[in-house]
Design an enzyme around this catalytic site. Sequence first.
Site, PDB file in Angstrom:
ATOM      1  N   ASN A  40       2.069   5.689  81.029  1.00  0.00           N
ATOM      2  CA  ASN A  40       2.728   6.349  82.155  1.00  0.00           C
ATOM      3  C   ASN A  40       4.080   6.969  81.819  1.00  0.00           C
ATOM      4  OD1 ASN A  40       3.670   3.683  81.754  1.00  0.00           O
ATOM      5  ND2 ASN A  40       4.517   3.595  83.812  1.00  0.00           N
ATOM      6  N   HIS A  70      -7.963  -9.147  82.071  1.00  0.00           N
ATOM      7  CA  HIS A  70      -7.220  -9.637  80.916  1.00  0.00           C
ATOM      8  C   HIS A  70      -6.680  -8.511  80.039  1.00  0.00           C
ATOM      9  CE1 HIS A  70     -11.699 -10.646  80.161  1.00  0.00           C
ATOM     10  NE2 HIS A  70     -11.544  -9.371  79.990  1.00  0.00           N
TER      11      HIS A  70
END
Length: 447
Positions: free
Chosen positions: A369, A346
């Site tokens: 990222n 989750h």
Amino acid sequence: MRSRLPKVAHEVAGRPLVNWVIDAATTLQPESLVVVVGHGAEEVGAILPPGTRTALQAEQHGTGHATKVALAELGDLDPDDVVVILYGDTPLITSDLVRSLAAFEEGEALRMVTAEVDDPSGYGRVVRDPHGSVIAVVEDRDADEAQKAIREINAGFYSVRAGLLAESLGQISPHNDQGEYYLTDVVGILAAAGHRLTAVRAAPEEVAGINSQDQLAEAQAAKRREINQRLMESGVWMLDPDRVYIDATVTVEPGARIYPDTYLRGDTRVAAGAEVGPDVWAEDSTIGANSRVWYAVLRSSVVGEECQVGPFASLRPGTVMERGSKIGTFVETKNTTLGEGAKAPHLSYLGDATVGSRANIGAGTITCNYDGISKYPTVIGEGAFIGSDTMLVAPVTIGDGAITGAGSVITRDVSPGALAVERSDQVEIPGYAERRRSRKSASDPEG
């Protein structure tokens, strides 16, 4: 259509209108197949199946003119060759009807498809002589009151001997209400010359053309019923097939279970035993055997066997889930592989990541990222445990079996089996709450 798209480029069940017609025509294994294009010629040409030839009708002067353009593209034909003419906006046409249309008998010059409809307004009427033979087709705008009362309409599909077709096209003229060259005039010319004409009856819905968005929606519904019926007959379970939307390009194996408000599009495959829906959009994706996907969006993703996706998950392109892995509630992934048995239950984002088998991703975890210029990978080892609210600042590697403490911002690699914690020491100030309330009361005497 009131659309920027050329009409025949609109889709029904994931396939352009014209390609449904081409599919039906290819059952004849024709020597040549030509599509006449005009408005949006480049767009139409780009969606046609490989090997399909096109002929440009630069100026639209009617169906007879379009047929002349097609014949010019075909080049020299034997007079006895059979030319089949179809409309590109009739997606419900069947291969059986096309085969029947092309099934010439000895002595026939032309075969044409007709249908009887309750409201023939807008269609050309089929005129017969007292013996029941077809003698003409009269367009709606050119029909008199008696002809307008005729309920048998011309569907616009023909098969005709090439020599007679070319000869008849040379005799038609634009002397009509629209000032166009009507292909329907060929019927009257051949009948007047004593040639044998044959009408092939079809169901009205099979020959319905698409000229508006509501007609497009009706065709969508008809094709959807056809696709879903075929799948259910093969062994696919659907709770409510009227609320299941599956493209013709999709593969669903017998034994799959599909719940309402599921949309399967493009090159999507659903394996036996998979449960999909409710509320799933899957495009160009694979859902493996015995997996469950619900309340989720999948785009160019692979869900392996015995996986769980959802509710409220978003799998962006490049997501790969190996056997038994889980992407749960409010989890988004992109270009990420989850190894066998790995879990992100989750509230997480995993981008450009590789997650090892049996790793557990805690709630609130984010792979950071992108630095505003480039994107970098994150590697999470087998059996690693990522604590809740961990920020993994890529490029970074978390070793096999390693643990990150909740609330950590991890900027350096973590060794296998190690614990990495990055957060400030907790400070406790005794009596602070009471002093804060006192200060507030002093500054605001009216409370």
